[in-house]
Design a protein around this motif. Structure first.
Motif, mmCIF file in Angstrom:
data_model
loop_
_atom_site.group_PDB
_atom_site.id
_atom_site.type_symbol
_atom_site.label_atom_id
_atom_site.label_comp_id
_atom_site.label_asym_id
_atom_site.label_seq_id
_atom_site.Cartn_x
_atom_site.Cartn_y
_atom_site.Cartn_z
ATOM 1 N N VAL A 159 -13.826 -18.678 11.537
ATOM 2 C CA VAL A 159 -12.989 -19.871 11.681
ATOM 3 C C VAL A 159 -12.483 -20.041 13.112
ATOM 4 N N THR A 160 -12.036 -18.949 13.754
ATOM 5 C CA THR A 160 -11.555 -19.087 15.133
ATOM 6 C C THR A 160 -12.677 -19.534 16.053
ATOM 7 N N ASN A 161 -13.889 -19.045 15.816
ATOM 8 C CA ASN A 161 -15.020 -19.448 16.645
ATOM 9 C C ASN A 161 -15.386 -20.900 16.385
ATOM 10 N N ALA A 162 -15.360 -21.301 15.114
ATOM 11 C CA ALA A 162 -15.670 -22.697 14.772
ATOM 12 C C ALA A 162 -14.645 -23.652 15.373
ATOM 13 N N LYS A 163 -13.387 -23.251 15.370
ATOM 14 C CA LYS A 163 -12.341 -24.087 15.958
ATOM 15 C C LYS A 163 -12.537 -24.249 17.464
ATOM 16 N N GLY A 164 -12.994 -23.183 18.118
ATOM 17 C CA GLY A 164 -13.166 -23.222 19.560
ATOM 18 C C GLY A 164 -14.152 -24.280 20.018
ATOM 19 N N ALA A 165 -15.095 -24.622 19.149
ATOM 20 C CA ALA A 165 -16.135 -25.589 19.527
ATOM 21 C C ALA A 165 -15.589 -27.002 19.679
ATOM 22 N N ARG A 166 -14.395 -27.268 19.145
ATOM 23 C CA ARG A 166 -13.861 -28.638 19.205
ATOM 24 C C ARG A 166 -13.536 -29.061 20.637
ATOM 25 N N ASN A 167 -13.419 -28.093 21.526
ATOM 26 C CA ASN A 167 -13.040 -28.423 22.899
ATOM 27 C C ASN A 167 -14.224 -28.666 23.830
ATOM 28 N N ILE A 168 -15.456 -28.571 23.318
ATOM 29 C CA ILE A 168 -16.604 -28.719 24.222
ATOM 30 C C ILE A 168 -17.349 -30.045 24.026
ATOM 31 N N HIS A 169 -16.852 -30.895 23.127
ATOM 32 C CA HIS A 169 -17.496 -32.201 22.920
ATOM 33 C C HIS A 169 -16.447 -33.210 22.497
ATOM 34 N N TRP A 170 -16.863 -34.437 22.266
ATOM 35 C CA TRP A 170 -15.944 -35.530 21.970
ATOM 36 C C TRP A 170 -16.279 -36.242 20.661
ATOM 37 N N TYR A 171 -17.038 -35.618 19.771
ATOM 38 C CA TYR A 171 -17.484 -36.291 18.555
ATOM 39 C C TYR A 171 -16.481 -36.128 17.419
ATOM 40 N N ASN A 172 -16.520 -37.089 16.470
ATOM 41 C CA ASN A 172 -15.551 -37.098 15.371
ATOM 42 C C ASN A 172 -16.202 -37.607 14.087
ATOM 43 N N ASN A 173 -15.394 -38.040 13.143
ATOM 44 C CA ASN A 173 -15.907 -38.402 11.817
ATOM 45 C C ASN A 173 -16.728 -39.691 11.804
ATOM 46 N N GLN A 174 -16.872 -40.328 12.957
ATOM 47 C CA GLN A 174 -17.745 -41.505 13.053
ATOM 48 C C GLN A 174 -19.168 -41.129 13.468
ATOM 49 N N HIS A 175 -19.405 -39.835 13.676
ATOM 50 C CA HIS A 175 -20.681 -39.384 14.244
ATOM 51 C C HIS A 175 -21.459 -38.490 13.289
ATOM 52 N N LYS A 176 -22.694 -38.180 13.688
ATOM 53 C CA LYS A 176 -23.597 -37.391 12.839
ATOM 54 C C LYS A 176 -24.274 -36.281 13.642
#
Length: 463
Positions: free
Chosen positions: A200-217
């Motif tokens: 989970v900590t590793n998965a959370k860390g990935a949020r800071n390297i891109h700008w995608y959200n629930n509108q994307h695939k």
């Protein structure tokens, strides 16, 4: 809401993305079938209830051997909610490796995707573990189908769901989530034990390297049993990004054009194949178009993610993107804005040329033992250096030992090797540093660059 265990992702869906219609998707009989966030949660709960009915308890191992598909997630989340330990295994390993892994982890249940895997694994399981039940995702004559677990859970949800909720409350972030077997060049595979906190900590860390959200695939095609694809799958679920599972390696091009994703995880070999195919197309163009094509390619080889080039270079690049690279983008769906590559070294020229084409393609680095990401180039902050694997990841520490070995520490470092305390002591020293076996340097004191292996273990560009 705070996510500390993988199954908290399901509650996160209901809180943040309750109307998400394509949480998961796969192609079946020529059409894309989607599962909404609510359907995902419902099916995971059915699996939890069904497994309890089948006598599965906290700590029991369940082994899966499957292609990427939504049902894999139903199974994964369903077992994690009741504390069962997921042991995902590659469909392509040898009979001897299956034999060792089954004997070593002693699963109570095995779930496989199709008839060929069923026919390969069933004799081994019957010989070694006669009490083990095998289920299949696809319909296989003579085998119990995964739908049976779902039906059991659905019919008993009123009775068992309260028990599932109680078990969830008892599961801590430091409880064992999964055992992932890694194969070396010699000896038996080692079972890497990862906790909820690790992943989970590793998965959370990935949020800071891109700008995608629930509108994307995202298009997913790397084996989900591999920790890199799996952790990124958890990450994109946290962010509400729709996950579309490619049919197979041969259909990735078609699937990209159908789904039009913004994000993809890859290994270098696929990028090399895509590039070679595009270059082959360029060579067959009429003379004038061919000259323009290779002018754009040569321009792209000089691309720098940070400096961007002189005003004249940027003007030329804008023209190249309009005349040539727009066709590259269209061939990959038209929306692809980030490809993160791991598993082996990416040729710098490929990172540059795809970046110039408006399809940023950058490297990350990690190990199964580190859940896995240790470092990754960061498009969101502009911290990208071609030829390196990027800055150190959030919540991860890196130190270069005197002999040049990369050491890492943090909440992502594994619990240890299953049933192998000696190997664990060899990998993790008394101060908690994981010894990666890779040699590296920090470029500009910040960007990790892999320069060698401490031991002669070779990894192909296929990862």
């Amino acid at each position: 809401m705070e996510i500390t265990r993988t199954f908290d992702i399901l509650d996160n869906y209901l809180v943040r993305f309750p109307e998400k219609q394509d949480a998961l998707a796969a192609k079946k009989n020529g059409s894309w079938i989607t599962f909404s966030s609510k359907e995902y949660v419902k099916n995971a709960n059915y699996v939890s209830c069904g497994l309890l009915q089948l006598g599965i308890s906290k700590g029991d191992r369940i082994l899966s051997v499957s292609n990427n598909r939504p049902e894999w997630n139903f199974l994964d989340m369903g077992m994690s909610q009741i504390g069962a330990v997921h042991v995902p295994v590659y469909p392509t390993i040898s009979r001897e490796e299956y034999q060792y892994i089954l004997q070593h982890c002693e699963p109570k249940i095995i779930v496989v995707s199709d008839k060929s895997l069923h026919d390969k694994i069933r004799p081994i399981a019957e010989n070694l573990l006669p009490g083990t039940t095998i289920f299949t995702f696809n319909d296989v004559p003579g085998s119990r189908n995964f739908d049976e677990i779902l039906r059991l859970g659905e019919s008993s949800e009123a009775e068992y769901l309260p028990r599932v909720q109680e078990i969830k409350k008892s599961i801590t972030p430091d409880d064992l989530l999964t055992i992932i077997y890694t194969s070396g060049t010699t000896g038996n595979p080692k079972g890497v034990m990862l906790s909820h906190r690790n992943v989970v900590t590793n998965a959370k860390g990935a949020r800071n390297i891109h700008w995608y959200n629930n509108q994307h695939k995202m298009l997913s095609f790397l084996p989900i049993c591999h920790v890199f694809e799996r952790t990124i799958n958890y990450h994109v679920q946290m962010e509400g990004i729709g996950i579309y599972y490619a049919e197979n390696l041969g259909t990735i091009g078609d699937n990209l054009r159908e789904v039009k994703p913004e994000l993809m995880i890859s290994v270098p070999r696929l990028i090399e194949k895509v590039y070679d195919k595009i270059i082959g197309t360029g060579k067959s163009l009429p003379y004038i178009k061919k000259q323009i094509f290779f002018w754009a390619v040569n321009l792209g080889l000089k691309y720098d993610y940070v400096l961007k080039g002189s005003p004249f270079y940027r003007l030329q690049l804008a023209l190249a993107r309009k005349l040539v690279f727009s066709k590259w983008q269209a061939s990959l769906g038209g929306n692809l804005g980030l490809i993160v590559v791991g598993g082996a070294a990416l040729q710098p020229r490929l990172s540059r040329i795809f970046g110039a084409a408006g399809i940023p393609t950058v490297e990350g680095y990690g190990l199964t033992e580190s859940s896995p990401v240790i470092a990754a180039n960061n498009m969101r902050t502009g911290e990208v250096r071609v030829g390196t694997v990027g800055p150190v990841f959030e919540n991860v520490e890196v130190r270069i030992a005197e002999d040049g070995e990369i050491l890492t520490k943090g909440p992502c470092v594994m619990m240890g090797y299953y049933k192998d305390p000696e190997k664990t002591k060899e990998a993790i020293d008394e101060e908690g540093w994981l010894h990666t076996g890779d040699i590296g340097i920090l470029v500009e004191g910040k960007y990790l660059k892999i320069t060698d292996r401490k031991k002669e273990i070779f990894k192909l560009s296929s990862g």
